[in-house]
Structures are given as structure tokens and as C-alpha cells.
Design a protein around this motif. Structure first.
Motif, short mmCIF file in Angstrom:
data_model
loop_
_atom_site.label_atom_id
_atom_site.label_comp_id
_atom_site.label_asym_id
_atom_site.label_seq_id
_atom_site.Cartn_x
_atom_site.Cartn_y
_atom_site.Cartn_z
N GLN A 208 53.46 27.40 27.02
CA GLN A 208 52.87 26.51 26.03
C GLN A 208 53.32 26.91 24.63
O GLN A 208 53.42 28.11 24.32
N ILE A 209 53.60 25.91 23.81
CA ILE A 209 54.01 26.18 22.43
C ILE A 209 52.81 26.73 21.66
O ILE A 209 51.71 26.17 21.70
N THR A 210 53.05 27.83 20.96
CA THR A 210 51.99 28.46 20.16
C THR A 210 52.16 28.19 18.67
O THR A 210 51.20 28.28 17.91
N SER A 211 53.39 27.86 18.26
CA SER A 211 53.65 27.56 16.85
C SER A 211 54.88 26.67 16.76
O SER A 211 55.87 26.92 17.46
N VAL B 278 58.32 16.85 21.19
CA VAL B 278 58.85 18.11 21.71
C VAL B 278 58.44 18.24 23.18
O VAL B 278 57.26 18.02 23.52
N ARG B 279 59.41 18.58 24.03
CA ARG B 279 59.12 18.82 25.44
C ARG B 279 59.61 20.23 25.79
O ARG B 279 60.80 20.54 25.65
N LEU B 280 58.69 21.08 26.22
CA LEU B 280 59.01 22.46 26.61
C LEU B 280 59.01 22.54 28.14
O LEU B 280 57.97 22.35 28.78
N TRP B 281 60.18 22.82 28.70
CA TRP B 281 60.34 22.92 30.15
C TRP B 281 60.14 24.36 30.62
O TRP B 281 60.58 25.30 29.97
N GLN C 145 59.10 22.13 35.29
CA GLN C 145 57.86 21.48 34.87
C GLN C 145 57.82 21.49 33.34
O GLN C 145 58.53 22.28 32.71
N TYR C 146 57.00 20.63 32.73
CA TYR C 146 57.03 20.59 31.27
C TYR C 146 55.67 20.30 30.67
O TYR C 146 54.75 19.79 31.32
N ASN C 147 55.55 20.65 29.38
CA ASN C 147 54.44 20.26 28.53
C ASN C 147 55.01 19.50 27.34
O ASN C 147 56.05 19.88 26.80
N ASP C 148 54.32 18.41 26.94
CA ASP C 148 54.76 17.60 25.81
C ASP C 148 53.90 17.83 24.58
O ASP C 148 52.68 18.08 24.69
#
Length: 710
Positions: free
Chosen positions: A527-530, A593-596, A604-607
Motif C-alpha cells: 500500500q502507498i504510504t506517501s 496511481v496503480r501499485l501492483w 494484484q493491485y491497489n488503486d
């Protein structure tokens, strides 16, 4: 004794270098830096160049050189340096040979080239040299000279160099030497396929006509010339040029096994040419690096067109060869006579025999499991011409033999291959992993991996990683061992990928396996933290950071102008957990932003969404400008163009037989502002709808046209 010791060290270094070259693997910055630094230090013409840094990004290698002591006024020298550096990198172990090479000078871009292609031109494979006239009735005699007039399709200087070659040929032929041209040297040979006189055509056209092997012809015009000289078993090669020099220049390379013979030839030519200068250089051209005999470049300068100078040069060449041919030029290394090269051995021992060559004073024999290897046998033979070797394998694998000859104070070699004895005559087979059982779950953080010997396998290499073909956990050359103890394995229940390499007949082959790490897998996507989700970005450059997640072995980041888009940024992050993204918009638009996360063999990803910095302009939909709305179309193929609009991030075009329909045409235009569509020619009404994607929502304008026809 001192000379012999130095020679032994040279042989060991050669073997070590080839050992490294055969290994598959992934480059590191340290490997590249070491290879480049060694290349710079070893060459007299490159030693002044200093390396500031070496960086790797995917298949791109960036070298930053110091401007100090680097002469940028000599493009040919710069190109030679870059070619040499590319060649040094290409010898590093890798499971992919393709790479791009970016060269900077104190941070300023200098060259950006396809490194593997450039390296291949410096390391072109030499065809097998003809053994002797006794072995091949069509083979040239020992005193064969190859003349190489320069240029491709002959320009003025090239034509003069060809005429000079014809004059020299007469001089050498009158002294009983056989002279071959690297291009047609007969002015009366007629017209070639290109429509030009054959003597004016390229070397490649001539060599094709001679019927040379494809392995020579496929190297191209420049490279094929020295390879032709090798194939012909020539004693010497002279490349002929004309330039603006006021005095004749004779170049030779001070590097390589033929440097002594080349220097002797150059000095011999100098004696017959008034004012001629002999120059040692290692960037004179491919003929210097690829010719396996004495090789020089003779540049008569401005005088090349003067018949008197041509005759003087021809006489000088003839006299020099007559003096040298009985010693330097006629010298040759020994050649294996038994067992027949390429044959299969009959047991675990063999007696290798060779002819003495000419002017060879000592021999050294190496036998190994790969080209240049000496793991099976390596020993000085003194002046003997045979050696009995025991302990040879019986696996049917390829055995590599290198026979060294000490000629004119230098070691030179010939390579041979044999098939090891095989009692059951089995076909070569890759090694197979036997433990841990493929697909099984490991019991802890360490394990012993074991595999079969395979058939005809010379060497093994083991990769263990977190994705197919990866080696982030373990990467080791196993030489001839059939097991490896590996520690530091993860204990999180994740999937481990094992690649077992087998070296068979000079080629690396592999089998892939998967295992499950000990422990329990509780996968959690990174997960993106910043920056914080939904926040406003600080500018056009922002650093994105994320946590490790759980069971994640690989990350990939997309940044775009719509959900899942990657028009701004798209990069494999490997195991990195942060990256700076530049070129972000500053118009207060929405950034997606999509982090795979790669977990258990699947992505898998979070948007996330952010607001770009800056102030949003007043939004305006794009508008069609051509064809003019309401007009009659002129045919079946119509190009629609439209304005950019304001704050529009994407376009989509519909064309149909009713309002809002797309039964004729419908396509995402991305950021393009025109599209060509095929429409009916029936005189009926057509409808166009141009969509504009503005700040996360689609908006449209509608238009009506009349089709061409009745």
C-alpha cells in the motif's frame, strides 16, 4: 623460465575469462564497473580514460567517463573506446545478451548505442581456418597474401586503392607468391549484379561470387574481409588506403597474438618507401582485430594516384615479403592431427597428436568441459608433439581441446571439439532436479538441492528467486557438482522459483521448477504510504513510497490520467519500495496511481487518486473542425480532426447511422486529435459523437453529416 611462467599465467587468465563468459546470470553495477575498469587499464590507448560511475536500469547500462584526459576531438578513437567497452560488458555472464549502452562525459550525454550489436562487431566469430593444402587440394599455399582495397562501393580514393592493389599483386606474383583480393582485382571482369564494373563493387559482392561460407558472408562487408583472409589461411593481409597525408603511413596493432609479425611487416614495408612512418594503433579497423595473421594498413596518402609511387610501393611490398616470408610471415601454429577433430573418443583416455607447425618452439595442451577450459588437463608439452590424457568423461558430452604453440615469442592457439565416449550412446539430456521434490513445500529456511547428472552436461548453474527465472535468493556456478546447500530461504509460505541450468554442447539450457517456502502465507498487497491517498501533489515531481506488504516479491507502478492508465509512468520496481515520478501535470487534474504486487505467482493491485498541483483551467470539450459539421462527405474514407479542448485527457470517436450510435466506427483515440474512418457512400445521414474525458468524466459533442453518393 621467466617467459614460461608468464605464459602459464596468461593461459590461466584466458581460461578464467572464458569460464566467466560461459556463465548465465544477471549483471550488477559492480560487475560492469570491474569489467570496464579492467578494459581501460589493459589497453595502452584507453588507460588515460577514467570511469566516474556505472549504473544499470533494466537492459540499459550507463557509463559516466571523466572528461579529464579524454580527447573528444577524435571521433574514431571515441567510437573505438565505446566499442571496446561494449565488448567487455558483453563477456559478462547473463541470461539475456541484449543491452543498450549510454555513455556520458561528466554527466553530459555522448553516445547511446545498442551495446550487444556493437560488441558483436568487435567479437565476430572467426571461421575455422583451412588446415593445409595437403588436407584440401583447393586450399591456398602457405605464402598467401590477401590485398584489401578499402571502401565499399569504390569512390575516387577507393578506386585508386584498388588500382594500387592490382600493381602490388603483379609485384608479389612475380616473386612466386599467391595473391588473393578481398574484392575483385580484375579490371576486365565485366559487369556485376549492381550494374557497376565488378572491380568497383563491394567486397561482399565479390566474396559471395567466390562462394564463401555463409558464416563469413553474414558478417557484412567490412567484417567479411579479415574473416576471408583467415579462411584462406593467408600469411599476411594488407589493407590499402589513400588519404590527405603527405607521407606514406603504415599502421599495425600492438595488441594481439600477431602483433610481432605485424610490426615486422610494417617495418619491412617502411624500408622501401621514402619518408614512410610506422604507427602503432589499436583503433585502425576490423582487419587489425579479426585477422589471425600479420596485418597492416598501408596509406600512401596524397601520392596514391602517382604511378611512380605505386610502383615503388609495389616493389617495397614485394621485397619485404621476400625477406620476411621465410621467417615471420610463414610461421604458423601446430594443428591437431589425431584424434580427428570432431570425432567421438573411444574411452576414458586418449592420445592427442599434432603436427609441429612452422617456427613453433614449444606447445601447451589444455582439455576442458567448455571452450578454453582446462579442468580435465593442462600441461606444458615442451617440444613434444603428442600427449596422453586420462580421466576423460564417459557421458557423451562435448570435450574442448586448446592446443597452444609458442611462435615468434608469442603464444597462439587452435581450438578443437570432441564427443566424449558414451557406453550407452545416450542423447544429451538436461539435468533434472530430484530434491526437494518439485512442487513440494520446504521444511525450513535452508535446503539441499540435488539433481541428476543428465547426459552430455559439462557444467551446472543454479538460480533460486521469487519469480520465474529470478535469482535474487541464490545464483551460483556449480561447475560439475550435482548438489548445492542453500540457506537464507524465506519462511513465509511464498512461491520459490528454481532454474537449473545445464551446459550442453556449448549452449546453456534449463529446466524450471516451483517450490513452496516453509511457513504460512498471509498475503497482503503493498500500500502507498506517501503521498496520502486523495491529497494534492506538491509539484511536477513527487516521490511515491509504499510498504512491503506480505508475501510480495515484486512491485510495479503505473501513473496515468485515468484509472489503470500509465501514460505518465510505468516501471518495474523489482523489490524497491519508492520511486520519484517526474512530468506530473500541474493543472489540478486527477492523477491515477496503480501499485501492483506480485504474490504467489499472480499480480494484484491497489488503486489511488491524487489531485495535481496548480490551478485548473476552464474545461472545454474538444470540437470537430474537419469535415465541417453539416457538410456532405466526399468519399468512403474520411479523416476527422478536432481541437484539443481544454483540460481534456483523452478522446473517443463514434460514427453511426443514428445519434450516439457507433455501428460504423468506435475507437479510443487516447491523445490523438485525428482519426480516419471508412463510411458508407449512400447519400444518407451520418452522425458523429466526439467524447472528451475531463477530470474523471466523459463529455461529448454531436455532429451530423451527409454521406457521399445518392
Amino acid at each position: 623460465m621467466r617467459t614460461l611462467t608468464r605464459s602459464i599465467l596468461t593461459l590461466a587468465a584466458c581460461a578464467a575469462g572464458l569460464l566467466a563468459q560461459d556463465s548465465p546470470g544477471l549483471w550488477t553495477s559492480d560487475q560492469v564497473r570491474a569489467a570496464v575498469t579492467a578494459t581501460l587499464a589493459e589497453s595502452p590507448t584507453l588507460s588515460a580514460i577514467k570511469l566516474n560511475s556505472a549504473q544499470i536500469d533494466g537492459d540499459r547500462i550507463t557509463l559516466d567517463l571523466s572528461r579529464q584526459l579524454l580527447d573528444l576531438s577524435r571521433p574514431s578513437a571515441i567510437d573505438n573506446a565505446i566499442r571496446r567497452l561494449a565488448a567487455s560488458i558483453a563477456t559478462l555472464p547473463a541470461d539475456s545478451t541484449g543491452f543498450r549502452l549510454s555513455v556520458l562525459v561528466d554527466g553530459t550525454p555522448l553516445r547511446d548505442v545498442r551495446g550487444d550489436t556493437l560488441a558483436a562487431r568487435s567479437q565476430a566469430k572467426l571461421p575455422v581456418r583451412r588446415a593445409s593444402a595437403a588436407a584440401d587440394n583447393n586450399a591456398p599455399a602457405a605464402s598467401v597474401v590477401v590485398l584489401n582495397p578499402d571502401s565499399g562501393e569504390l569512390d575516387l580514393d577507393g578506386a585508386r586503392s584498388a588500382e594500387l592493389a592490382m600493381t602490388i599483386r603483379e609485384s608479389l606474383s612475380s616473386r612466386g607468391m599467391e595473391v588473393l583480393g578481398a574484392r575483385n582485382l580484375d579490371k576486365y571482369a565485366g559487369t556485376g549484379d549492381s550494374g557497376a564494373d565488378k572491380w568497383r563493387e563491394s567486397a561482399l559482392a565479390y566474396l559471395k561470387e567466390l562462394g564463401l561460407p555463409a558464416e563469413i558472408l553474414e558478417q557484412g562487408d567490412d567484417t567479411s574481409r579479415p574473416l576471408f583472409a583467415n579462411w584462406a589461411g593467408a600469411s599476411a593481409m594488407i589493407t590499402l588506403r589513400g588519404s590527405s597525408s603527405r607521407v606514406p603511413l603504415i599502421y599495425y596493432s600492438p595488441e594481439g597474438p600477431q602483433s610481432g609479425a605485424s610490426e615486422a611487416l610494417a617495418l619491412g614495408l617502411q624500408t622501401g618507401l621514402t619518408g614512410a612512418k610506422v604507427i602503432a594503433c589499436d583503433d585502425c579497423g576490423l582487419e587489425m582485430r579479426l585477422a589471425s595473421m600479420a596485418s597492416v594498413v598501408l596509406d600512401l596518402g596524397e601520392a596514391i594516384a602517382q604511378p611512380a609511387i605505386q610502383l615503388a610501393a609495389a616493389g617495397s611490398v614485394g621485397e619485404s615479403f621476400q625477406a620476411l616470408s621465410t621467417h615471420v610471415l610463414a610461421a604458423s601454429q601446430a594443428e591437431m592431427t589425431s584424434p580427428a577433430p570432431g570425432s567421438q573418443l573411444t574411452g576414458t583416455s586418449a592420445t592427442f597428436q599434432w603436427n609441429p607447425g612452422q617456427d613453433a618452439t614449444s606447445y601447451w595442451l589444455m582439455v576442458g568441459s567448455w571452450l578454453g577450459g582446462n579442468t580435465l588437463y593442462s600441461q606444458s608439452q615442451g617440444n613434444l608433439t603428442s600427449a596422453s590424457v586420462t580421466g576423460l568423461p564417459t557421458s557423451g558430452s562435448t570435450i574442448y581441446v586448446r592446443l597452444w604453440s609458442y611462435v615468434n615469442s608469442q603464444w597462439v592457439s587452435n581450438d578443437y571439439q570432441y564427443r566424449a565416449f558414451s557406453p550407452n550412446g545416450s542423447t544429451p539430456t538436461k539435468a533434472v532436479l530430484t530434491a526437494p521434490a518439485p512442487g513440494s513445500k520446504l521444511s525450513g529456511s535452508s535446503a539441499t538441492f540435488q539433481w541428476t547428472a543428465g547426459v552430455g552436461v559439462n557444467r551446472y548453474y543454479l538460480f533460486i528467486g521469487q519469480w520465474a527465472g529470478g535469482n535474487t535468493i541464490y545464483s551460483q556456478d556449480m561447475v560439475d557438482s550435482v548438489q548445492a546447500s542453500v540457506s537464507g530461504l524465506p519462511s513465509d509460505g511464498s512461491t520459490l522459483y528454481v532454474r537449473l541450468w545445464s551446459y550442453i554442447d556449448g549452449v546453456w539450457q534449463f529446466n524450471d521448477y516451483t517450490l513452496t517456502a516453509a511457513g504460512t502465507l498471509n498475503p497482503v498487497k503493498a500500500q502507498i504510504t506517501s503521498p496520502a491517498q486523495g491529497s494534492t501533489l506538491s509539484g511536477s515531481a513527487v516521490t511515491f513510497q509504499w510498504d512491503a506488504g506480505s508475501g510480495v516479491t515484486h512491485y510495479y507502478l503505473h501513473v496515468g490520467l485515468w484509472q489503470g492508465g500509465n501514460s505518465i509512468f510505468s516501471q518495474d520496481m523489482n523489490t524497491s519500495q519508492s520511486v520519484q515520478v517526474t512530468g506530473l501535470p500541474t493543472d489540478a487534474s486527477t492523477v491515477y496511481v496503480r501499485l501492483w504486487s506480485y504474490i504467489g505467482g499472480a499480480w494484484q493491485y491497489n488503486d489511488y487518486t491524487y489531485k495535481a498541483s496548480g490551478t485548473a483551467p476552464t474545461a472545454a470539450k474538444a470540437a470537430i473542425t474537419a469535415p465541417a459539421p453539416g457538410s456532405t462527405l466526399t468519399g468512403s474514407s474520411v479523416t476527422f480532426t478536432w481541437t484539443a479542448g481544454t483540460a481534456v485527457q483523452r478522446y473517443w470517436l463514434f460514427i453511426g447511422t443514428s445519434v450516439g450510435n457507433n455501428d460504423i466506427y468506435g475507437a479510443d483515440q487516447n491523445l490523438n486529435q485525428s482519426a480516419t474512418a471508412t463510411v458508407p457512400v449512400n447519400g444518407k445521414a451520418l452522425y458523429a459523437r466526439l467524447w472528451s474525458y475531463i477530470n474523471g468524466a466523459w463529455q461529448f459533442n454531436d455532429y451530423q453529416y451527409k454521406a457521399a453518393g445518392n
